[in-house]
Design an enzyme around this catalytic site. Structure first.
Site, PDB file in Angstrom:
ATOM      1  N   ASN A  43      52.148  74.887  39.652  1.00 40.71           N
ATOM      2  CA  ASN A  43      51.619  73.769  38.866  1.00 40.71           C
ATOM      3  C   ASN A  43      52.781  73.010  38.226  1.00 40.71           C
ATOM      4  OD1 ASN A  43      51.918  76.126  37.242  1.00 40.71           O
ATOM      5  ND2 ASN A  43      50.476  75.373  35.726  1.00 40.71           N
ATOM      6  N   GLU A  56      47.817  74.667  43.885  1.00 34.60           N
ATOM      7  CA  GLU A  56      47.193  74.551  45.207  1.00 34.60           C
ATOM      8  C   GLU A  56      47.437  73.170  45.795  1.00 34.60           C
ATOM      9  OE1 GLU A  56      45.977  75.549  42.326  1.00 34.60           O
ATOM     10  OE2 GLU A  56      44.132  76.713  42.552  1.00 34.60           O
TER      11      GLU A  56
HETATM   12  N1  THU Z   1      45.973  75.179  37.329  1.00 34.39           N
HETATM   13  C1  THU Z   1      46.377  75.338  38.628  1.00 34.39           C
HETATM   14  O1  THU Z   1      47.561  75.181  38.944  1.00 34.39           O
HETATM   15  N2  THU Z   1      45.433  75.676  39.537  1.00 34.39           N
HETATM   16  C2  THU Z   1      44.123  75.861  39.254  1.00 34.39           C
HETATM   17  O2  THU Z   1      43.308  75.957  40.160  1.00 34.39           O
HETATM   18  C3  THU Z   1      43.695  75.965  37.865  1.00 34.39           C
HETATM   19  C4  THU Z   1      44.604  75.336  36.878  1.00 34.39           C
HETATM   20  C5  THU Z   1      46.975  74.777  36.325  1.00 34.39           C
HETATM   21  C6  THU Z   1      46.796  73.373  35.823  1.00 34.39           C
HETATM   22  C7  THU Z   1      47.469  73.460  34.468  1.00 34.39           C
HETATM   23  O3  THU Z   1      48.855  73.217  34.646  1.00 34.39           O
HETATM   24  C8  THU Z   1      47.272  74.884  34.032  1.00 34.39           C
HETATM   25  O4  THU Z   1      46.909  75.615  35.200  1.00 34.39           O
HETATM   26  C9  THU Z   1      46.202  75.079  32.971  1.00 34.39           C
HETATM   27  O5  THU Z   1      45.014  74.500  33.349  1.00 34.39           O
END
Ligand code: THU
Length: 134
Positions: A43, A56
């Site tokens: 992320n 993802e």
């Molecule tokens: N996040 C992801 O990377 N994938 C997901 O499917 C759920 C949420 C990240 C987004 C944000 O940077 C952090 O997790 C908190 O929501």
């Protein structure tokens, strides 16, 4: 090594690059193409919040931008910074983006490299809106 364990290990490693100074929640993903390549992602957050890319979607964008559109499976691992990553279900936006490229039989591994569960996209996004609906 099974696809699941191998992908989980790659996702854990990708998670180490998470840029998450706002949520302090670190996510890693590893996407396996039908041709056998692995594209990882983490992320990447923004001070403006909404431009944030989930792990993802980072992995999907990397793969598609390298010419890959046929996918077999993804492993996802997430958790608070400083803690070991674990079970992290994909958000709704990521499920929809996976549905853009992946069949309902596409496998989604959730957990960590030692213990994970296998889902399918069809299980996590039933009755999805896709190009067939247009
Ligand atoms: N996040 C992801 O990377 N994938 C997901 O499917 C759920 C949420 C990240 C987004 C944000 O940077 C952090 O997790 C908190 O929501």
């Amino acid at each position: 090594m099974t696809d699941g364990k191998m992908l989980m290990t790659a996702a854990q490693r990708a998670r180490e690059n998470s840029y998450s100074p706002y949520s302090h929640f670190c996510v890693g993903a590893a996407l396996l193409t039908k041709s056998g390549k692995i594209f990882t992602g983490c992320n990447v957050e923004s001070a403006a919040f909404s431009p944030t890319s989930c792990a993802e979607r980072t992995a999907i964008a990397k793969a598609v931008s390298e010419g890959e559109r046929a996918f077999e499976a993804i492993a996802i691992v997430g958790g608070k910074a400083g803690e070991k990553g674990g079970f992290c279900p994909p958000c709704g936006v990521c499920r929809q983006m996976l549905a853009e490229f992946c069949a309902p039989s596409f496998k989604i591994y959730l957990g960590d490299e030692n213990s994970f569960e296998t889902y399918t996209l069809g299980m996590l996004l039933p009755l999805s809106f896709t190009r067939q609906n247009l």
